[in-house]
Design an enzyme around this catalytic site. Structure first.
Site, PDB file in Angstrom:
ATOM      1  N   ARG A 128     -44.907 -12.675  -7.654  1.00 32.44           N
ATOM      2  CA  ARG A 128     -43.777 -11.765  -7.499  1.00 32.44           C
ATOM      3  C   ARG A 128     -43.159 -11.179  -8.676  1.00 32.44           C
ATOM      4  O   ARG A 128     -42.053 -10.727  -8.662  1.00 32.44           O
ATOM      5  CB  ARG A 128     -42.420 -12.764  -6.852  1.00 32.44           C
ATOM      6  CG  ARG A 128     -43.098 -13.197  -5.518  1.00 32.44           C
ATOM      7  CD  ARG A 128     -41.903 -13.695  -4.655  1.00 32.44           C
ATOM      8  NE  ARG A 128     -40.887 -14.507  -5.399  1.00 32.44           N
ATOM      9  CZ  ARG A 128     -39.504 -14.380  -5.120  1.00 32.44           C
ATOM     10  NH1 ARG A 128     -39.166 -13.530  -4.224  1.00 32.44           N
ATOM     11  NH2 ARG A 128     -38.541 -15.327  -5.813  1.00 32.44           N
ATOM     12  N   ASP A 129     -43.782 -11.385  -9.878  1.00 36.51           N
ATOM     13  CA  ASP A 129     -43.083 -10.629 -11.194  1.00 36.51           C
ATOM     14  C   ASP A 129     -44.083 -10.155 -12.163  1.00 36.51           C
ATOM     15  O   ASP A 129     -44.154 -10.431 -13.403  1.00 36.51           O
ATOM     16  CB  ASP A 129     -42.333 -11.394 -11.764  1.00 36.51           C
ATOM     17  CG  ASP A 129     -41.119 -10.859 -12.726  1.00 36.51           C
ATOM     18  OD1 ASP A 129     -40.984  -9.335 -12.434  1.00 36.51           O
ATOM     19  OD2 ASP A 129     -40.449 -11.655 -13.636  1.00 36.51           O
ATOM     20  N   ILE A 130     -45.135  -9.590 -11.576  1.00 33.22           N
ATOM     21  CA  ILE A 130     -46.359  -8.989 -12.379  1.00 33.22           C
ATOM     22  C   ILE A 130     -45.850  -7.800 -13.066  1.00 33.22           C
ATOM     23  O   ILE A 130     -45.787  -6.702 -12.455  1.00 33.22           O
ATOM     24  CB  ILE A 130     -47.595  -8.671 -11.212  1.00 33.22           C
ATOM     25  CG1 ILE A 130     -48.155  -9.921 -10.587  1.00 33.22           C
ATOM     26  CG2 ILE A 130     -48.647  -7.968 -12.038  1.00 33.22           C
ATOM     27  CD1 ILE A 130     -48.615 -11.039 -11.621  1.00 33.22           C
TER      28      ILE A 130
END
Length: 199
Positions: A64-66
């Protein structure tokens, strides 16, 4: 290609995590220094990312935070996904319960992979604008892919940045996509090409 956690300990105020050392630091710094990456290098990074995400998704973890700031580079130039602060373990592959906007799947990471591919090749994010306009452009899928990118690169970006999550290209197909195969020796995900490679 995921940064390893070897252990942890704590004192009265803090928790200490013992993490694998990625000697070349944040990929973000390398990208800012280079401006953008040549296609062969970007393809090898994206292949490694696809491999790492496949591993995470198999374990029912959505990152969720690439983004480049959360990708580290090892001493051999290999990349490692780090910063799992926004990650979710969802055994049924959905983020839940409660409000409707929480009902999304691991395909959120595919969108981010598309943004990352674009950013690697162009040097800026695909929907870059004022905060309000960026939001509007994302909602409409309004972006321009520069014509100087190879047809294969353009195709992969278009197939990842699809508004309908179910229609995004799956990770297995990312790994065998013509753009990846073209630039990764025998389809390997290891970063093993000399830095003098052609774009």
């Amino acid at each position: 290609h995921c940064l390893r956690l070897y252990g942890h300990f704590h004192d009265s105020k803090r928790i200490f995590l013992i993490l694998e050392f990625a000697g070349k630091g944040e990929l973000y710094k390398h990208l800012r220094k280079a401006g953008k990456f040549p296609e062969w290098q970007a393809a090898q990074y994206i292949a490694q990312m696809a491999s790492a995400l496949k591993y995470l998704h198999k374990k029912h973890v959505m990152h969720r935070d690439i983004k480049p700031e959360n990708i580290l580079v090892g001493i051999h130039g290999e990349i490692k996904i780090s910063d799992f602060g926004w990650s979710v373990h969802a055994p049924n592959n959905r983020r839940k319960p409660g409000r409707e906007e929480n009902w999304y799947t691991e395909k959120v990471d595919l969108w981010s992979l598309g943004v990352l591919t674009y950013e690697f090749l162009v040097g800026e994010a695909p929907f870059e604008d004022t905060p309000v306009m960026t939001q509007r452009r994302i909602a409409k899928g309004d972006m321009t892919i520069p014509p100087n990118l190879s047809p294969e690169a353009r195709d992969l970006i278009k197939r990842l940045l699809v508004l309908d999550p179910e229609k995004r290209i799956p990770l297995e197909e990312v790994e065998t996509h013509p753009w990846i195969i073209k630039h990764c020796v025998k389809g390997e995900r290891a970063y093993n090409r000399a830095s003098g490679g052609k774009s």
